[in-house]
Design a protein around this motif. Structure first.
Motif, PDB file in Angstrom:
ATOM      1  N   TYR A 197       0.845  -1.210   0.000  1.00 42.78           N
ATOM      2  CA  TYR A 197       0.000   0.000   0.000  1.00 42.78           C
ATOM      3  C   TYR A 197       0.875   1.253   0.000  1.00 42.78           C
ATOM      4  N   HIS A 198       1.882   1.299   0.871  1.00 44.71           N
ATOM      5  CA  HIS A 198       2.725   2.499   0.953  1.00 44.71           C
ATOM      6  C   HIS A 198       3.766   2.574  -0.165  1.00 44.71           C
ATOM      7  N   CYS A 199       3.837   1.517  -0.993  1.00 41.86           N
ATOM      8  CA  CYS A 199       4.614   1.629  -2.239  1.00 41.86           C
ATOM      9  C   CYS A 199       3.669   1.955  -3.394  1.00 41.86           C
ATOM     10  N   ASP A 200       2.415   2.232  -3.059  1.00 40.51           N
ATOM     11  CA  ASP A 200       1.413   2.672  -4.047  1.00 40.51           C
ATOM     12  C   ASP A 200       1.125   1.618  -5.108  1.00 40.51           C
ATOM     13  N   THR A 201       1.255   0.346  -4.739  1.00 40.67           N
ATOM     14  CA  THR A 201       1.019  -0.704  -5.740  1.00 40.67           C
ATOM     15  C   THR A 201      -0.361  -1.332  -5.602  1.00 40.67           C
ATOM     16  N   ILE A 202      -1.080  -1.016  -4.510  1.00 38.19           N
ATOM     17  CA  ILE A 202      -2.457  -1.516  -4.400  1.00 38.19           C
ATOM     18  C   ILE A 202      -3.378  -0.361  -4.003  1.00 38.19           C
ATOM     19  N   PRO A 203      -4.622  -0.375  -4.507  1.00 40.80           N
ATOM     20  CA  PRO A 203      -5.550   0.698  -4.153  1.00 40.80           C
ATOM     21  C   PRO A 203      -5.906   0.664  -2.663  1.00 40.80           C
ATOM     22  N   GLN A 204      -6.403   1.796  -2.169  1.00 41.19           N
ATOM     23  CA  GLN A 204      -6.738   1.898  -0.742  1.00 41.19           C
ATOM     24  C   GLN A 204      -7.789   0.858  -0.340  1.00 41.19           C
ATOM     25  N   GLU A 205      -8.774   0.638  -1.210  1.00 39.60           N
ATOM     26  CA  GLU A 205      -9.843  -0.306  -0.824  1.00 39.60           C
ATOM     27  C   GLU A 205      -9.352  -1.750  -0.803  1.00 39.60           C
ATOM     28  N   THR A 206      -8.333  -2.060  -1.605  1.00 41.81           N
ATOM     29  CA  THR A 206      -7.734  -3.402  -1.543  1.00 41.81           C
ATOM     30  C   THR A 206      -7.051  -3.565  -0.188  1.00 41.81           C
ATOM     31  N   ALA A 207      -6.261  -2.554   0.185  1.00 37.22           N
ATOM     32  CA  ALA A 207      -5.556  -2.618   1.478  1.00 37.22           C
ATOM     33  C   ALA A 207      -6.554  -2.739   2.625  1.00 37.22           C
ATOM     34  N   MET A 208      -7.618  -1.942   2.560  1.00 35.14           N
ATOM     35  CA  MET A 208      -8.603  -1.955   3.654  1.00 35.14           C
ATOM     36  C   MET A 208      -9.351  -3.290   3.739  1.00 35.14           C
ATOM     37  N   THR A 209      -9.578  -3.918   2.599  1.00 32.88           N
ATOM     38  CA  THR A 209     -10.303  -5.198   2.631  1.00 32.88           C
ATOM     39  C   THR A 209      -9.395  -6.312   3.163  1.00 32.88           C
ATOM     40  N   ILE A 210      -8.099  -6.238   2.889  1.00 28.74           N
ATOM     41  CA  ILE A 210      -7.164  -7.204   3.505  1.00 28.74           C
ATOM     42  C   ILE A 210      -7.194  -7.023   5.031  1.00 28.74           C
ATOM     43  N   ARG A 263     -17.057  -3.655   3.842  1.00 32.89           N
ATOM     44  CA  ARG A 263     -17.798  -4.823   4.356  1.00 32.89           C
ATOM     45  C   ARG A 263     -18.419  -5.615   3.198  1.00 32.89           C
ATOM     46  N   GLU A 264     -18.929  -4.870   2.211  1.00 36.52           N
ATOM     47  CA  GLU A 264     -19.530  -5.521   1.042  1.00 36.52           C
ATOM     48  C   GLU A 264     -18.456  -6.259   0.222  1.00 36.52           C
ATOM     49  N   HIS A 265     -17.307  -5.590   0.034  1.00 39.86           N
ATOM     50  CA  HIS A 265     -16.192  -6.229  -0.694  1.00 39.86           C
ATOM     51  C   HIS A 265     -15.800  -7.533  -0.003  1.00 39.86           C
ATOM     52  N   LEU A 266     -15.659  -7.481   1.322  1.00 37.75           N
ATOM     53  CA  LEU A 266     -15.176  -8.664   2.043  1.00 37.75           C
ATOM     54  C   LEU A 266     -16.193  -9.800   1.946  1.00 37.75           C
ATOM     55  N   TRP A 267     -17.457  -9.444   2.036  1.00 38.27           N
ATOM     56  CA  TRP A 267     -18.493 -10.479   1.947  1.00 38.27           C
ATOM     57  C   TRP A 267     -18.482 -11.123   0.560  1.00 38.27           C
ATOM     58  N   LYS A 268     -18.397 -10.275  -0.475  1.00 37.05           N
ATOM     59  CA  LYS A 268     -18.396 -10.818  -1.844  1.00 37.05           C
ATOM     60  C   LYS A 268     -17.148 -11.673  -2.105  1.00 37.05           C
ATOM     61  N   ALA A 269     -16.011 -11.213  -1.618  1.00 38.80           N
ATOM     62  CA  ALA A 269     -14.756 -11.907  -1.923  1.00 38.80           C
ATOM     63  C   ALA A 269     -14.552 -13.138  -1.045  1.00 38.80           C
ATOM     64  N   CYS A 270     -14.918 -13.065   0.224  1.00 35.36           N
ATOM     65  CA  CYS A 270     -14.527 -14.118   1.174  1.00 35.36           C
ATOM     66  C   CYS A 270     -15.689 -14.675   1.993  1.00 35.36           C
ATOM     67  N   ARG A 271     -16.878 -14.105   1.838  1.00 34.80           N
ATOM     68  CA  ARG A 271     -18.010 -14.521   2.673  1.00 34.80           C
ATOM     69  C   ARG A 271     -17.673 -14.409   4.159  1.00 34.80           C
ATOM     70  N   ARG A 272     -17.056 -13.325   4.526  1.00 34.84           N
ATOM     71  CA  ARG A 272     -16.688 -13.114   5.939  1.00 34.84           C
ATOM     72  C   ARG A 272     -17.273 -11.794   6.431  1.00 34.84           C
ATOM     73  N   GLU A 273     -17.513 -11.738   7.744  1.00 32.54           N
ATOM     74  CA  GLU A 273     -17.982 -10.520   8.401  1.00 32.54           C
ATOM     75  C   GLU A 273     -17.071 -10.237   9.592  1.00 32.54           C
ATOM     76  N   PHE A 274     -17.107  -9.017  10.084  1.00 30.57           N
ATOM     77  CA  PHE A 274     -16.164  -8.688  11.161  1.00 30.57           C
ATOM     78  C   PHE A 274     -16.707  -7.622  12.100  1.00 30.57           C
ATOM     79  N   LYS A 275     -16.103  -7.598  13.304  1.00 33.05           N
ATOM     80  CA  LYS A 275     -16.289  -6.461  14.207  1.00 33.05           C
ATOM     81  C   LYS A 275     -14.975  -5.682  14.211  1.00 33.05           C
TER      82      LYS A 275
END
Lengths: 356, 236
Positions: free
Chosen positions: A67-80, A125-137
């Motif tokens: 992320y800090h080398c600017d190789t992935i978008p912010q939403e990719t980093a946040m979903t990881i 939250r929507e990205h994570l559900w679509k990609a991994c079927r996971r939810e979180f607190k």
């Protein structure tokens, strides 16, 4: 307790770090360059202090360096990051402890950005559900691993076999501490002591008998700069920044440097080697460098663990001058042995820097 | 207000980092990059807040937006709570998205960085891993680390790592199903699209420069023209 006056002001800089029950996420850099530090963090906090620290094999990188080398978008980093939170939630934990400052900054940035922009959290939250079927607190508390060692510094001091004092003269050792930029420069209220009075490392050093050195470039970056180190063509930036720090601390004759971030000890150690090769200059006594340690290594040394079990042999700057001052025993013949004391070749020697 | 400025405004880092810059220069004074590189974050924020698309386009094609180390020292010190580093992240993001990164030497480095880092993340689940850290690319890591890399299994296991093993632990192999989840995250959030777009723009630039993509990758990783640093006479 009601705080007043200076106590009240100082209380604003403190963190109320939970006592127990942590979900642990590892650091790519610490595992690669200081694996013994993660081993001894777990050993000290879990085995010696009896705390509940849980790790799952299913967690991954937080993506912070990408992320800090600017190789992935912010939403990719946040979903990881959200996936790591989901693993924590599924394991039944609410407190997350990160072994890496870049990760710690990444987790804090994610949570703080969501606080200001709830629509972004909803999208992730929507990205994570679509990609991994996971939810979180969202974690109730995010700590850096050093926060825990800081919290338990007095318990460690009570069990100490060695102290940060010259065992011959009884004088306190002179300690340089380096906090790492993403610990408290981005979100000062997340770090012990904030950005103005960060005391996560100085608190440990003083509790274990050392004297902390204040020097002009104390808060300057180690020079990692993400792309500025990782791309070979840019490393002049990284080296120049570290060089600036060493020139600034040199007159104070430090006995060692302790570090918070997993990357900083690598640069503060390796660039001493490079400066010695380029300019013939060394910063320690009699041609040695200034020993650089992670805070986990320092805690393990104080507690009396074997220096080669914690990996001090894979630093380029020799640690023996510090071990000698502290009176820590070590067996030089075992320094470079492999698994089960297997004989493997020894590393080559630098041209200038004395490595014991 | 121009289209490029509108695009920047969509980036949350821009929303967080660009408030009202008073041009005091505190960010430049504290900046580790500004001391060595020809880099002045104060000027960059001033340019951006003028909202002139021509000037923003010049920034997206420039060397200067690639000099920041993202240490975020500027964020701590700004008296108006701007974050020059955050604005830089938004500018870089837009430059990559629109393909302008190939117009500068430092921007072109996005190609080797993307290959190395997203490769590690997707194939191994780590950003950095000893199996892809080559001593030839990192002579500064010194003879001790050369020795570590030559004896990886022995040294890492000696130090308590579960090197490439199953289950939890230091440098464990991340299970394939977890790597599959990372890939799904990349696909869902634009990470995969970003990799493909960087590849496409870089291929085009490599062709323009008369290089194969492998030659371009090696060249962009190692080549540093004179003129980036404050103490050099040359200009780029």
């Amino acid at each position: 307790m009601i705080y007043q006056g200076k106590q009240k002001i100082w209380s604003d800089y403190q963190k109320d770090i939970p006592d127990d029950h942590w979900f642990y996420v590892r650091s790519c850099i610490r595992q690669s360059f200081f694996p013994g530090s993660e081993k001894f963090f777990m050993k000290i906090v879990r085995d010696d202090l009896g705390k509940d620290i849980y790790e799952t094999e299913h967690h991954t990188t937080c993506g912070g360096i990408a992320y800090h080398c600017d190789t992935i978008p912010q939403e990719t980093a946040m979903t990881i990051v959200a996936r790591q939170f989901a693993l924590m939630t599924e394991a039944g934990y609410e407190n997350l402890v990160a072994s890496c400052i870049t990760s710690f900054g990444n987790y804090c940035e994610t949570i703080e950005t969501w606080r200001e922009f709830p629509e972004l959290e909803a999208r992730v939250r929507e990205h994570l559900w679509k990609a991994c079927r996971r939810e979180f607190k969202v974690p109730k508390y995010v700590a850096h691993a050093s926060d825990l060692v800081y919290k338990f510094r007095n318990e460690i001091a009570a069990r100490a076999k060695f102290r940060l004092v010259d065992h011959e003269t009884g004088e306190p050792l002179r300690i340089v501490e380096h906090i790492g930029c993403h610990y408290s420069k981005m979100f000062p209220h997340k770090g012990v002591g904030g950005a103005e009075y960060p005391c996560v490392l100085s608190g440990m050093a003083e509790a274990w008998g050392g004297e902390v050195i204040d020097y002009p470039e104390r808060r300057h970056c180690c020079g990692f700069g993400f792309r500025q180190y990782l791309v070979r063509a840019n490393r002049g930036y990284s080296l120049s920044n570290t060089h600036k720090k060493f020139e600034s601390m040199e007159p104070y004759h430090p006995d060692c440097i302790i570090t918070n971030c997993p990357g900083c000890p690598f640069f503060l150690d390796r660039w001493q080697y490079v400066i010695s090769e380029m300019e013939g200059k060394t910063y320690g006594q009699d041609g040695h460098g200034i020993p650089v340690l992670t805070y986990e290594e320092l805690a393990a040394l104080v507690l009396g663990y074997d220096p080669w079990d914690m990996g001090l042999q894979i630093h380029q700057v020799g640690l023996e001058p510090l071990l000698d001052k502290m009176g820590v025993p070590y067996d030089p013949s075992k320094k470079y042995l492999g698994l089960n004391e297997k004989e493997i070749m020894k590393p080559g020697l630098p041209t200038v820097l004395k490595c014991c | 207000m121009g289209k490029l400025y509108d695009e920047l405004c969509k980036d949350y880092r821009f929303k967080e980092g660009m408030k009202t810059c008073i041009n005091c220069g505190t960010c430049t004074a504290i900046c580790p990059a500004a001391e060595f590189y020809r880099y002045d974050p104060r000027k960059i924020l001033d340019t951006v807040q003028r909202k002139d698309d021509e000037d923003i386009l010049a920034l997206l094609k420039s060397e200067t937006i690639w000099y920041c180390g993202e240490c975020m020292s500027c964020l701590t010190r700004c008296p108006r709570k701007n974050g020059a580093g955050l604005v830089i992240m938004a500018l870089r993001n837009l430059s990559i998205k629109l393909g302008y990164f190939t117009e500068s030497e430092k921007g072109r480095q996005i190609y080797p960085l993307t290959k190395a880092l997203t490769g590690n993340v997707l194939n191994l689940g780590y950003c950095v891993h000893p199996s892809t850290y080559r001593y030839e690319d990192h002579p500064e890591s010194g003879p001790v680390f050369e020795w570590v890399l030559e004896h990886k299994e022995d040294v890492y296991k000696r130090l308590g790592a579960n090197y490439a093993g199953e289950g939890p632990g230091i440098l464990r192999a991340i299970p394939q199903k977890d790597l599959d989840e990372l890939k799904a995250i990349f696909d869902e959030t634009g990470g995969t699209e970003r990799i493909e777009s960087v590849e496409k723009f870089s291929e085009k630039k490599a062709e323009e420069m008369g290089m194969s993509l492998d030659e371009y990758k090696a060249y962009t990783f190692t080549h540093c023209s004179r003129g980036h640093f404050n103490n050099e006479q040359e200009t780029l």
